[in-house]
Design a protein around this motif. Structure first.
Motif, PDB file in Angstrom:
ATOM      1  N   VAL A  70      40.931  95.970  30.469  1.00  0.00           N
ATOM      2  CA  VAL A  70      41.308  95.391  29.176  1.00  0.00           C
ATOM      3  C   VAL A  70      41.355  96.406  28.041  1.00  0.00           C
ATOM      4  N   SER A  71      40.840  97.617  28.261  1.00  0.00           N
ATOM      5  CA  SER A  71      40.742  98.566  27.144  1.00  0.00           C
ATOM      6  C   SER A  71      40.699 100.004  27.643  1.00  0.00           C
ATOM      7  N   LEU A 128      40.289  92.929  20.424  1.00  0.00           N
ATOM      8  CA  LEU A 128      40.116  92.085  21.591  1.00  0.00           C
ATOM      9  C   LEU A 128      39.489  90.747  21.202  1.00  0.00           C
ATOM     10  N   LEU A 129      39.923  89.688  21.904  1.00  0.00           N
ATOM     11  CA  LEU A 129      39.311  88.369  21.776  1.00  0.00           C
ATOM     12  C   LEU A 129      38.934  87.920  23.183  1.00  0.00           C
ATOM     13  N   GLU A 130      37.688  87.385  23.346  1.00  0.00           N
ATOM     14  CA  GLU A 130      37.205  87.049  24.686  1.00  0.00           C
ATOM     15  C   GLU A 130      36.609  85.657  24.733  1.00  0.00           C
ATOM     16  N   HIS A 131      36.814  84.979  25.870  1.00  0.00           N
ATOM     17  CA  HIS A 131      36.142  83.707  26.142  1.00  0.00           C
ATOM     18  C   HIS A 131      36.132  83.473  27.648  1.00  0.00           C
ATOM     19  N   LEU A 138      45.088  91.975  21.377  1.00  0.00           N
ATOM     20  CA  LEU A 138      46.061  91.631  20.340  1.00  0.00           C
ATOM     21  C   LEU A 138      47.078  92.726  20.103  1.00  0.00           C
ATOM     22  N   ASP A 139      46.768  93.933  20.549  1.00  0.00           N
ATOM     23  CA  ASP A 139      47.669  95.047  20.283  1.00  0.00           C
ATOM     24  C   ASP A 139      48.806  95.130  21.297  1.00  0.00           C
TER      25      ASP A 139
END
Length: 224
Positions: A70-71, A128-131, A138-139
């Motif tokens: 993710v990154s 980043l948004l996480e759940h 978002l980028d």
């Protein structure tokens, strides 16, 4: 102020490192939930990670590979297991540097400064948004859930972004349609329903059932 996430289960070492980094003006956070390091990573959204190898539940290699999905944030391994095999493994799993324990805090600081300078003089910072283990970048518009990368349309991405930004709160259908209009996508009530249904299906197919809850007469919710 750079944010540094410390993944170290020895509380004494973690506290000492965090205190030293804060004295340099950095925002340091020690991981607490070793069952889900990725959730803590996404919530803190750091610019650098210090990662021990020997950890409860899953080792540092596992979490580094999860972060890499993710990154591209730099990961520096810190470990007493400093033999060649572990150093090579750390680099192969996505690590950017390796520091052997015991280490001098000033040497650690110099390594971090160099890594931050090399990384962020030439590149932007990700958001980043996480759940529930799903991470929305978002980028670049990607959504990762476990080992799966879920392809989203622009509307699906925007809907999920708004809901995750308001996690724990009901978002009305009018609010969602307004946010989609702002992105030059004309969406009426029926089109919104189709987009949400399609997004739910993609999430369910990737192991995320009931990710979005409908609140009848109110809107949609992603809960804690």
């Amino acid at each position: 102020m750079y944010r540094i996430f410390i993944v170290e289960d020895d509380a004494v070492i973690a506290s000492a490192v965090a205190g030293h980094l804060r004295s340099w003006g950095w925002d340091a956070l020690c991981a607490e939930n070793f069952e889900n390091i990725l959730a803590g990573f996404a919530a803190f959204d750091p610019q650098l990670v210090l990662m021990d190898i020997s950890l409860p539940n899953y080792n540092g290699y596992h979490w580094c590979s999860q972060i890499r999905q993710v990154s591209r944030v730099p990961v520096i391994f810190i470990s007493s297991a400093a033999d060649n095999l572990n150093i090579v493994m750390a680099m192969n799993m996505g690590g950017d540097d390796f520091i052997a324990k015991p280490f001098d805090l000033d040497v650690l600081t110099a390594k971090i400064q160099a890594m931050l300078r090399r990384t962020y003089d030439f590149a932007g910072q990700s958001r980043l948004l996480e759940h529930r283990g799903a991470v929305l970048n978002l980028d670049d518009g990607t959504l990762n859930a476990g080992k799966s990368r879920i392809d989203l349309t622009r509307n699906e991405h925007r809907i999920l972004q708004v809901l995750l930004e308001n996690k724990g709160r009901i978002v009305s259908r009018d609010t969602l349609m307004l946010r989609l209009w702002e992105s030059d996508s004309y969406v009426d009530d029926n089109t919104l329903t189709v987009n949400v249904t399609r997004l739910r299906k993609k999430l369910e197919e990737n192991g995320l059932p009931d990710f979005i809850t409908t609140k009848k007469g109110s809107g949609y919710l992603i809960g804690d």
